[in-house]
Motif scaffolding. Structure first.
Motif, PDB file in Angstrom:
ATOM      1  N   ASN A 252      -0.961 -12.627  11.055  1.00  0.00           N
ATOM      2  CA  ASN A 252      -1.914 -11.527  10.891  1.00  0.00           C
ATOM      3  C   ASN A 252      -2.544 -11.105  12.215  1.00  0.00           C
ATOM      4  O   ASN A 252      -2.683  -9.909  12.493  1.00  0.00           O
ATOM      5  N   GLU A 256      -2.148  -7.433  13.699  1.00  0.00           N
ATOM      6  CA  GLU A 256      -3.346  -6.616  13.941  1.00  0.00           C
ATOM      7  C   GLU A 256      -3.416  -6.175  15.398  1.00  0.00           C
ATOM      8  O   GLU A 256      -3.800  -5.036  15.698  1.00  0.00           O
ATOM      9  N   LEU A 312       1.962  -5.852   8.052  1.00  0.00           N
ATOM     10  CA  LEU A 312       0.678  -6.520   7.850  1.00  0.00           C
ATOM     11  C   LEU A 312       0.243  -6.424   6.393  1.00  0.00           C
ATOM     12  O   LEU A 312      -0.283  -7.397   5.824  1.00  0.00           O
ATOM     13  N   ASN A 315       2.045  -8.986   4.477  1.00  0.00           N
ATOM     14  CA  ASN A 315       1.574 -10.337   4.776  1.00  0.00           C
ATOM     15  C   ASN A 315       0.231 -10.633   4.133  1.00  0.00           C
ATOM     16  O   ASN A 315      -0.101 -11.782   3.865  1.00  0.00           O
ATOM     17  N   LYS A 316      -0.557  -9.591   3.905  1.00  0.00           N
ATOM     18  CA  LYS A 316      -1.833  -9.791   3.231  1.00  0.00           C
ATOM     19  C   LYS A 316      -1.664  -9.858   1.707  1.00  0.00           C
ATOM     20  O   LYS A 316      -2.384 -10.593   1.031  1.00  0.00           O
TER      21      LYS A 316
END
Length: 325
Positions: A252, A256, A312, A315-316
């Motif tokens: 993450n 980011e 992302l 992945n969240k």
């Protein structure tokens, strides 16, 4: 995603060239991984766990607690796995000198071995039924090409495990891409026992950048080092000096940073798939005597600012599937 369908497309209904071994005494598939606290190996374990659930079979995940004394510890883990006579073993050929004789031994004893992550060049000669992983040189080379496009003239490839030839290949790919474009680059090695100690890694990276003020590009070979290197590079950037940063593997924080423009790229070798296929392929081999006819390549999948937000989001939603941290 229908992983069973995807896996079936990745395989060919081809009998292995080697004689079919007898069924082993124990029906668990053992995977020898890296520390689950490491973002990369956490994602491998997720794939491993999901395949175990999808196929409803017995498996065992075995891994060292950290990277200290990794070579002897990993070797002993492999020896113990062979002694158990499992249904199959998934193992990385990270350290060829101690590992390759054990792969040959397991194969000779009728235990199917699937090599994951490292060691794709000679898996057939060792008697393994397949290899799942990356093209290590290409991983580095693609990263180097992005760095060159960003203007890098003097690159630094930071290797965190000196005994692993795969990491050296990644650095070689990066170095070649930069030098072929008229720049220069070199590999430096951190002490593996320092990985996870942010203060030591940041201090080491800062020292490297101070020693050579012309360094304008850095690539790291793992998420933990990338996150620490980013902190050091932010300090350098605050002085007005531009240093490009890319890495291998995702998390993450990395995603980011790429989305925010603080990092240029990440080369993803899709560890979830390595863990998933590392269970699926030996299971199908034991059931149907089918195996891949060539390497199963799962990297590089290139992440830049153009797609970082989408990765992302995945992945969240599926925490850690594209890399923990």
């Amino acid at each position: 995603m229908n992983f069973i369908k995807l896996g079936a497309l990745a395989l060919t209904a081809l009998m292995a060239a080697a004689p079919v071994p007898a069924f082993a005494q124990e029906d668990a598939i053992i995977m020898l991984g890296g520390p689950s606290s490491d973002p990369f190996w956490g994602a491998v374990q997720q794939g491993f766990d999901q395949a175990t659930k999808d196929y409803g079979i017995k498996t065992q995940w075995t891994a060292p607690a950290d990277f200290n004394d990794i070579v002897p510890i990993y070797t002993k883990m492999f020896e113990a796995a062979i002694a158990r006579k499992p249904a199959a073993i998934a193992v990385g050929n990270f350290f060829p000198e101690p590992t390759e004789p054990l792969i040959k031994q397991a194969a000779a004893e009728g235990i199917p071995v699937i090599i994951i992550n490292s060691g794709g060049n000679n898996y057939q000669q060792l008697g393994a039924i397949g290899f799942i992983g990356e093209d290590s040189y290409k991983m580095g080379q693609e990263g180097g090409k992005i760095a060159v496009a960003n203007g890098v003239k003097n690159g630094l490839c930071i290797n965190q495990i000196a005994a692993n030839p795969v990491l050296e290949l990644r650095c070689k790919g990066y170095i070649d891409a930069v030098t072929e474009a008229g720049g220069k680059a070199k590999m430096v090695t951190l002490a593996s026992e320092d990985i996870g100690n942010s203060q030591k890694v940041q201090a080491a990276v800062s020292a490297m950048l101070m020693q050579d003020q012309s360094i304008d590009g850095v690539i790291t070979l793992g998420v933990a080092v990338a996150v620490d290197a980013l902190e050091s590079i932010k300090q350098v950037r605050a002085t007005g000096r531009n240093v490009d940063l890319g890495t291998m593997d995702l998390g993450n924080t990395v995603l980011e940073a790429i989305d925010a423009g603080e990092m240029s790229f990440a080369m993803d070798q899709q560890p979830f798939l390595q863990g998933y296929y590392g269970v699926m392929i030996p299971h199908l081999y034991n059931t149907y005597k089918m195996a891949p006819s060539s390497v199963v390549s799962v990297g590089p999948f290139i992440v830049t600012k153009a797609n970082a937000a989408d990765v992302l989001a995945v992945n969240k939603k599926f925490a850690g599937s594209r890399g923990a941290n």
